[in-house]
Design a protein around this motif. Sequence first.
Motif, PDB file in Angstrom:
ATOM      1  N   VAL A 163       0.884  -1.311   0.100  1.00 19.91           N
ATOM      2  CA  VAL A 163       0.144   0.174  -0.081  1.00 19.91           C
ATOM      3  C   VAL A 163       0.928   1.429  -0.051  1.00 19.91           C
ATOM      4  O   VAL A 163       0.660   2.170  -0.815  1.00 19.91           O
ATOM      5  CB  VAL A 163      -0.967  -0.023   1.187  1.00 19.91           C
ATOM      6  N   ASN A 164       1.994   1.465   0.980  1.00 21.57           N
ATOM      7  CA  ASN A 164       2.989   2.388   0.802  1.00 21.57           C
ATOM      8  C   ASN A 164       3.567   2.673  -0.298  1.00 21.57           C
ATOM      9  O   ASN A 164       3.869   3.775  -0.768  1.00 21.57           O
ATOM     10  CB  ASN A 164       3.951   2.336   2.191  1.00 21.57           C
ATOM     11  N   ALA A 207       4.466   5.834  -5.157  1.00 21.73           N
ATOM     12  CA  ALA A 207       4.523   5.700  -6.687  1.00 21.73           C
ATOM     13  C   ALA A 207       3.602   6.708  -7.340  1.00 21.73           C
ATOM     14  O   ALA A 207       3.626   7.387  -8.248  1.00 21.73           O
ATOM     15  CB  ALA A 207       4.274   4.305  -7.081  1.00 21.73           C
ATOM     16  N   THR A 208       2.208   6.693  -6.697  1.00 19.60           N
ATOM     17  CA  THR A 208       1.403   7.597  -7.173  1.00 19.60           C
ATOM     18  C   THR A 208       1.767   9.022  -6.966  1.00 19.60           C
ATOM     19  O   THR A 208       1.569   9.806  -7.864  1.00 19.60           O
ATOM     20  CB  THR A 208      -0.061   7.573  -6.642  1.00 19.60           C
ATOM     21  N   LEU A 236      -6.248  -2.264  -3.064  1.00 16.91           N
ATOM     22  CA  LEU A 236      -7.140  -2.220  -4.156  1.00 16.91           C
ATOM     23  C   LEU A 236      -7.401  -0.852  -4.398  1.00 16.91           C
ATOM     24  O   LEU A 236      -7.590  -0.453  -5.464  1.00 16.91           O
ATOM     25  CB  LEU A 236      -8.185  -2.953  -3.997  1.00 16.91           C
ATOM     26  N   LEU A 237      -7.928   0.184  -3.484  1.00 18.12           N
ATOM     27  CA  LEU A 237      -8.446   1.568  -3.634  1.00 18.12           C
ATOM     28  C   LEU A 237      -7.182   2.251  -4.440  1.00 18.12           C
ATOM     29  O   LEU A 237      -7.633   2.950  -5.257  1.00 18.12           O
ATOM     30  CB  LEU A 237      -8.619   1.982  -2.305  1.00 18.12           C
ATOM     31  N   MET A 238      -6.017   2.167  -3.696  1.00 20.10           N
ATOM     32  CA  MET A 238      -4.884   2.875  -4.284  1.00 20.10           C
ATOM     33  C   MET A 238      -4.603   2.694  -5.709  1.00 20.10           C
ATOM     34  O   MET A 238      -3.967   3.179  -6.384  1.00 20.10           O
ATOM     35  CB  MET A 238      -3.712   2.817  -3.291  1.00 20.10           C
ATOM     36  N   ALA A 242      -3.382  11.558  -3.359  1.00 24.23           N
ATOM     37  CA  ALA A 242      -3.134  10.357  -2.659  1.00 24.23           C
ATOM     38  C   ALA A 242      -2.731  10.691  -1.271  1.00 24.23           C
ATOM     39  O   ALA A 242      -2.891   9.695  -0.417  1.00 24.23           O
ATOM     40  CB  ALA A 242      -1.361  10.374  -3.219  1.00 24.23           C
ATOM     41  N   GLY A 243      -2.614  11.910  -0.861  1.00 22.23           N
ATOM     42  CA  GLY A 243      -2.801  12.194   0.453  1.00 22.23           C
ATOM     43  C   GLY A 243      -3.896  11.882   1.133  1.00 22.23           C
ATOM     44  O   GLY A 243      -3.911  11.429   2.438  1.00 22.23           O
ATOM     45  N   THR A 244      -5.131  12.076   0.688  1.00 24.54           N
ATOM     46  CA  THR A 244      -6.317  11.879   1.128  1.00 24.54           C
ATOM     47  C   THR A 244      -6.288  10.383   1.617  1.00 24.54           C
ATOM     48  O   THR A 244      -7.070   9.953   2.811  1.00 24.54           O
ATOM     49  CB  THR A 244      -7.730  12.307   0.334  1.00 24.54           C
ATOM     50  N   VAL A 245      -5.888   9.453   0.609  1.00 24.18           N
ATOM     51  CA  VAL A 245      -5.996   8.088   1.085  1.00 24.18           C
ATOM     52  C   VAL A 245      -4.841   7.855   2.210  1.00 24.18           C
ATOM     53  O   VAL A 245      -5.233   6.902   2.949  1.00 24.18           O
ATOM     54  CB  VAL A 245      -5.799   6.942  -0.104  1.00 24.18           C
ATOM     55  N   GLN A 246      -3.657   8.314   2.104  1.00 18.95           N
ATOM     56  CA  GLN A 246      -2.598   8.199   2.829  1.00 18.95           C
ATOM     57  C   GLN A 246      -2.985   8.178   4.242  1.00 18.95           C
ATOM     58  O   GLN A 246      -2.685   7.770   5.309  1.00 18.95           O
ATOM     59  CB  GLN A 246      -1.546   8.943   2.606  1.00 18.95           C
TER      60      GLN A 246
END
Length: 577
Positions: free
Chosen positions: A249-250, A255-256, A398-400, A458-462
Amino acid sequence: MTDTTKTADVVLTDTASRATALRWLAVFGGLATIFSTFLSWTYTDEFPGDLTVYGYPGGLQVLTLVAGLVIVLYALAALGIKGFGWLAPAGTTKALKLLALGAAGTTWYTLIAIAWELGGVVNLEPGAVVAGVASVIPVVAAFMLPDDTRELSRPKTLPSWAEILVIVASFGVGMYVVTYGIDTEYAELFTGYLIVVSFAVAALFKAGLVSRLSALTAKYRQVTMIAAFVSAAAFPFTQNTDTYTLIAVNILIFATVALGLNIVVGLAGLLDLGYVAFLGVGAYTAALVSGSTASAFDVQFPFWAAVLTGAVVSLIFGVVIGAPTLRLRGDYLAIVTLGFGEIFRITVGNLDGVSGPQVTNGPNGIPNIPDLVFFGYNFGEPHTILGVELGSYANYYLLMLLAMILVILVFSRAGSSRIGRAWVAIREDETAATAMGINGFRVKLIAFALGATLAGLAGTVQAHVQHTVVPEMYQFAGPVPPNSAFLLAAVILGGMGTISGPLIGATLLYMIPAKLQFLQDYQLLGFGIALILLMRFRPEGLIANRRAQLEYHETDQLDVPEQGLPDSGVGITKAGA
C-alpha cells in the motif's frame, strides 16, 4: 586455396571450437551451481533460512538455484540448441556475463554472511565450498567468450493469441518476482534477491528479450494495461496477513505521488524540492473533514467528498504557491519550492492553539482518523472476495491501485495532448518555446497545479491508511518515505517523463529501506552513490523514452525501444509540435 586462406580457416575453426568449449563449461558451471544448492552450506540453523538440510534448498540457496538454472538456459541458447534461441535475440555473451556475476555474487554474499554472522569460516560446510567454486566457473567461462552481440532481427510472426499469451505470462512472472521480494522475511534474503534480480534484469536487456517484449506490449496496449492491472490486483489474494500488504500500500502511495511529481519535473522540467507538502495538504485536509476526534472541525464528509476536498485544496495551494514563483527558473525555483515545503511543515506544527490557531493540533498531529466507508463498504474491516478474506490493508491496496490507474490515465493523456507537448517544449528550451508563441507561465502553472492535485489525491488516502498525520511525515529528507528527496530520487532513478520509470523507482526506494533496516541511517548516502552511478552508466534512468536515449547516447545504437507501459506518447514528440 592459398596458405593465407587455409590459416584463416584454421584460426576461425579454433576460435569457434574454443567458444563452444567455453559455453559447455558455462553449462557445467550452471549445473554444478544448481547441484551445490542441494548440499548443506552450514551445520547450524542459526543463520536465517536453515541452510543445513541436504536435498532441499532453503533461503538464499533457492536464489542461487534459480540463477544457476538461468545460466544453463542461456548457455544452451549460446550453443544454438533448438528451442532456446528466443531467449537472446541480440546475443548471449553479455547476458551470460551478467547472469554469472549475479549467481556468483549471491552465492559468495551468502558464504561471507554465514562466516560473518556466525563467527568464522569454520561454520561453513563442504557444500559451501562446492557452491563457491561452482559459481565461479560460469564467470570465468563467460568472460572468456567472444562477443556475439548482433542487431535484432525481425521476430518470427506468431498468432495473435500466442503473442497475447506471452504478454500475460510475462506480467505474471514479473508480479511473482515482485511479490517474492515484498514477502522476503529477513534482510539477508532480500539482499540476495536484489543481487539476483538486478543482474538478471540487466541480462534480459542485453539479450534483447526486453526489446521483443516491449514491441509486443506496444502492439497490444489494451491487453498490456489489463494484464498489468490484473497482475497487480492479484497481489493481496496471495497474502495470508496484512504485514506485507501494508508495504505494498505504501509503495502504491509513494509511486502515485512520484507520478504526480513526474509531470512537474519530468514533463515540464520544473525542479520542485517541496512537492511532499502537497501530499501533506491533502492528508491534513482529509483528516480535518473525515470525523477525527482530534479535528478542529466537527464534520464528517463521505469518502468521495473528502477526496475531492483534499484534491481541490491541494490544487488551490498549487496555484497560490505557483503563481508568484513560477516566473523563476532553475535553481531559484528549486530554492523557493524547498522553502515552501519547510514553511508548510513548520506552519502545521505551530497551529496548536498556543503558537497559532488551534487547527492541526501542532506537533501531535491529528490521530484517530476513521477508516473509509464507501457505499457501506468499510475499508477497515475484513471482507471475503472470491473466497479469500481480505484484511483492511488489502482493501486500501485495491483502492490505491484504482487511484494509480487514474493518475496514469491523467499522465498519459496530458502528456500526449497539446499542453503536454508545450510542457516538453518548455522543458527543452523555454526561450525558444516562448518565441514560438507558447505562454510559458501559463503552461508551467497548469503543470504545477495538476501535480499538486494528484499529490493531494494520494494524501487523502494516505491519511486513512496511517490513521494519523503529523508534521514530521512531510519533510524534505528523512528516514521514512515519502519525502521530497525520496520522490525526486524515484523520478530521476526510474526515468523522467515516463510512466513505468517512477513506478519502478518508487518501488525500489521504498522496499530497500523497509527491508534493510540497518540502512535507515545511511539512506541519503546510499541514494547519493546510486545517483552518481546512474549519471555515469545510465543518465536517462532505468526506464527511458526514445528522446532521452537519443540525447544521452547519440553515437550508440538504440538497443531498447519504448518500455512496457504506454510511455511512447510522452516526452518523444517534437518540441515545436
